[in-house]
Scaffold this active site. Structure first.
Site, short mmCIF file in Angstrom:
data_model
loop_
_atom_site.label_atom_id
_atom_site.label_comp_id
_atom_site.label_asym_id
_atom_site.label_seq_id
_atom_site.Cartn_x
_atom_site.Cartn_y
_atom_site.Cartn_z
N ALA A 1 8.95 41.44 48.19
CA ALA A 1 8.43 41.20 49.54
C ALA A 1 9.56 40.65 50.40
O ALA A 1 10.52 40.06 49.90
CB ALA A 1 7.28 40.19 49.46
N GLY B 1 7.75 42.14 44.35
CA GLY B 1 6.86 43.15 44.91
C GLY B 1 7.37 44.56 44.68
O GLY B 1 6.59 45.51 44.66
N GLU C 1 6.08 45.43 41.39
CA GLU C 1 4.62 45.62 41.51
C GLU C 1 4.30 46.96 42.15
O GLU C 1 3.34 47.63 41.80
CB GLU C 1 4.04 44.45 42.32
CG GLU C 1 4.15 43.14 41.57
CD GLU C 1 3.76 41.95 42.40
OE1 GLU C 1 4.34 41.76 43.48
OE2 GLU C 1 2.87 41.20 41.98
#
Ligand code: T1G
Length: 696
Positions: free
Chosen positions: A61, A102, A105
């Site tokens: 992120a 992220g 992910e």
């Protein structure tokens, strides 16, 4: 555009393009969604490949968005992952490089993953005081197993992709162009139905109670003051015990709780602070730098030996110069002993030992060091000695050599003027032990060349140091602030506290060591010498004389076996001493100060806010370029607790208006007047507080 899409032979390739590391900002998320919508709507597209441009697939992120509306603005990362996982066409992640947080992910939401070797794979969120918040704690255990997933999530440590090749994380490892490899792979699975989803994998982990109870105890023992690691354990346990969607909800709640915590804000502050420190406002990033292929160190004492070890550890040959053979031999023997101790502890291979020891040589002749690209002076802290050395260096060193001083407080401009090449002179203030402490204060003189600054900053990274630029003033950044901290520690003794209470209060706040144990370690005579200078230079700057009385008692600290505390031979445990405590009480009496009970809270605030106030002054004078630089100095050189982010970050979190209010109370207190202007807020601090602003 932050993501591009190209369709060829029925395969759509979506490439995230957000330099420098493809962090998942709102724009990047929107780019992926746009690419997915186009690919899903295009009848000619049979499968989709998702990859990143450059050396990262995606580094996670966008940390800069945290605690801003953009962080959760739709499409959120969870929404993007859900769109991919529920897509009607297969999505293959082409892992081209760093895949973290992220980014991993995102890859876990794809139906397949194809990777090249050497890609750093990690869920490092815990290092930022948070945890994977987009399904990482629920999906990763389903493909690499519960134990490895828990280790990766609690440690945040990257693992090279090839080490995960045998897990279900990757469907295929390829060599060469990973996008081409992924396209070829995509063609083989284009018609697969139903599409495989990690969320559908069942975890079979029967002995989980015992495992997680052991994991919790282990993590609790090391994660003091950091809430995130334990919550990571809770989330991975949820992956084992709960339905997938319930596990996701559990993880989300834990993430939201952590992302607003002061610990996470402090860790993120330090993450960016470390990177910001290497940017020197008036030195362009493309400033040409000088090659540093060899080094020399003047002085084979503790500092000289430690500094030389830094160069050897970075693979740079280094010559230590001492005029006396005996001192040189002693210094080289100490360096060898240091490496032998590391070797014995198994922290160094024999090969590395031989290499490093071989890179350090000694000489008693200046002629032997004249071709070094940089020379660091680490001789006695006295301007006359510095003058002799720098005049000699000016005479001997090749043109273009960088002439650095390891001085901890002396005027680098004055040192530079001992030479005919002040543009080549710079301060490189290492912290003892020099081969261990990360902090390197890079002191720029008025005439220091920008290329010398840029070269020294680059060298600090090569030496694995945190380089922070300081202007010239007495004590630069760290020692100038610590002097105010030490003054308050002394006043607290006169007013009613004893060394043990002050140290315990400060260590409970999180400092590695309180001021009096630190004095005993560093040597109380060092501060004594500085105060003697101060009494002459700054007669109206008051100090407690308890530290002077202590030195008059010959109690210099561990080096004399006794200081503020007593020490048993070979043992660093600090034992309170009645004679010292009696001296302190007698000092209060001599000054007519009626001793009072002082709270730990007041102790911590007086010491920390003294740092903050001097730090604000340092910022105002331009000695430090930014508040986070001051924080990096304290986090990497003075044992300030990382989870507080540094003195300036702590003051921001505490609230600058409240800081100023507390300072005014200290100033008005019964003994405030004795402390002179200590509690007059620095102009910048007063201004920011009045405007409701923060340092960073
Ligand atoms: N966000 C914003 N900026 C980042 C960034 C990130 N995630 N990662 C790096 N940068 C910037 C960095 O500040 C620097 O900027 C430049 O990129 C180069 O970085 C939902 C919520 C990837 C191993 O923790 O570990 O995903 O100084 O100097 O040495 O679960 O950067 O050039 O202006 O470090 O090659 C999780 C953090 C986020 C990875 C590259 N991800 N980054 O190292 O370069 S939280 C991380 C790193 C998350 C999800 C959660 C390293 C790197 P500038 P650099 P490097």
């Amino acid at each position: 555009m932050t993501a591009t899409i190209q369709v060829k032979d029925g395969i759509a390739v979506i490439t995230v393009d957000k330099p420098p590391v493809n962090s998942m900002s709102l724009a990047a998320r929107q780019g992926i969604v746009a690419g997915m919508e186009q690919a899903l709507a295009d009848a000619s597209v049979k499968a989709i490949v998702l990859t990143g441009k450059g050396k990262s697939f995606c580094a996670g992120a966008e940390i800069k968005e945290f605690n801003t509306p953009a962080a959760f603005a739709e499409p959120s990362l969870a929404t993007v992952i859900e769109m991919i996982e529920n897509a009607s066409k297969p999505v293959v992640a082409a892992i081209n490089g760093t895949t973290m947080g992220g980014g991993l992910e995102l890859a876990l939401g794809c139906h397949y993953r194809v990777a090249v070797a050497g890609a750093q794979i990690a869920l490092p969120e815990v290092k930022l005081g948070i945890l994977p918040g987009a399904g990482g704690t629920q999906r990763l255990p389903r493909v690499v197993g519960v134990e490895l997933a828990l280790n990766m999530i609690v440690s945040g440590t990257p693992i090279p992709s090839e080490k995960l090749a045998k897990t279900a994380l990757f469907n295929k490892m390829v060599e060469g162009d990973v996008v081409e490899g992924a396209i070829a792979f995509a063609k083989t699975i284009a018609d697969t139905k139903p599409l495989p989803k990690i969320r559908d994998i069942r975890i079979d982990f029967p002995l989980y109670e015992g495992f997680f109870s052991f994991a919790r105890n282990t993590v609790r023992a090391v994660a003091k003051n950091y809430p995130a690691p334990l919550k990571c354990v809770d989330c991975v346990e949820a992956a084992v015990t709960k339905r997938f969607d319930d596990g996701i909800a559990f993880e989300r709640a834990a993430f939201l709780e952590l992302v607003t915590s002061p610990e996470s804000k402090a860790l993120r502050h330090a993450f960016f602070g470390e990177r910001a420190a290497s940017k020197i406002p008036d030195v362009p990033e493309d400033t040409p730098i000088r090659a540093i292929k060899s080094a020399a160190v003047i002085g084979a004492g503790t500092m000289g030996g430690g500094i030389a070890m830094n160069f050897a550890n970075a693979g740079i040959p280094v010559k230590i110069l001492e005029l006396k053979q005996e001192a040189l031999d002693k210094g080289l023997a100490t360096v060898r002993k240091n490496y032998e101790n590391t070797l014995k502890k198994g922290k160094l291979t024999q090969e590395k030992f031989d290499e490093r020891v071989g890179l350090i040589t000694g000489t008693t002749s200046y002629d032997d060091i004249k071709d070094a690209d940089i020379v660091v002076e680490a001789v006695f802290e006295e301007m006359g000695v510095k003058e002799t050395v720098f005049k000699k260096l000016d005479e001997v060193m090749k043109p273009g050599a960088i002439l650095a001083s390891n001085t901890s407080t002396l005027d680098v401009d004055q040192i530079a003027d001992f030479t005919k090449r002040p543009q080549d002179v710079i301060g490189t203030h290492f912290f003892s032990p020099a081969n261990v402490m990360k902090l390197l204060e890079i002191v720029r003189g008025k005439k220091t060349g920008k290329d010398v600054l840029a070269t020294t900053m680059g060298l600090s990274k090569k030496l694995k140091k945190t380089g922070v630029v300081s202007g010239v003033c007495d004590g630069f950044i760290g020692n100038r602030m610590i002097e105010q901290y030490s003054r308050q520690a002394g006043f607290l003794l006169e007013e009613g506290a004893l060394p043990e209470q002050v140290d315990k209060a400060v260590e409970k706040f999180g400092f590695a060591m309180g001021p009096f144990r630190m004095g005993d370690l560093a040597g109380n005579d060092i501060g004594w010498a500085i105060r003697k200078r101060r009494y002459v230079e700054k007669p109206n700057m008051t100090y407690s004389q308890t530290a002077d009385r202590l030195c008059e008692m010959g109690r210099y600290g561990q080096k004399t076996g006794a200081g503020w505390y007593d020490y048993k031979p070979g043992n660093r445990a600090a034992i309170p001493n009645q004679q010292v405590n009696d001296m302190i009480v007698a000092e209060s009496k001599r000054l007519g100060i009626e001793r009072r009970k002082i709270t730990d809270e007041e102790i911590v605030q007086r010491l920390v806010f003294a740092l903050v106030n001097e730090g604000a002054q340092i910022l105002d004078e331009g000695i430090a370029a930014r508040a986070s630089d001051i924080d990096m100095v304290y986090l990497t050189g003075y044992g300030f607790p990382l989870y507080r982010g540094g003195p300036m970050c702590y003051a921001d979190t505490f609230g600058l208006q409240k800081v100023v209010m507390r300072m005014e109370q200290f100033g008005k207190a019964r003994d405030g007047a004795r402390q002179g202007k200590s509690w007059v807020p620095a102009p910048l601090l007063a201004k920011l507080a009045a405007e409701g602003k923060t340092f960073s």
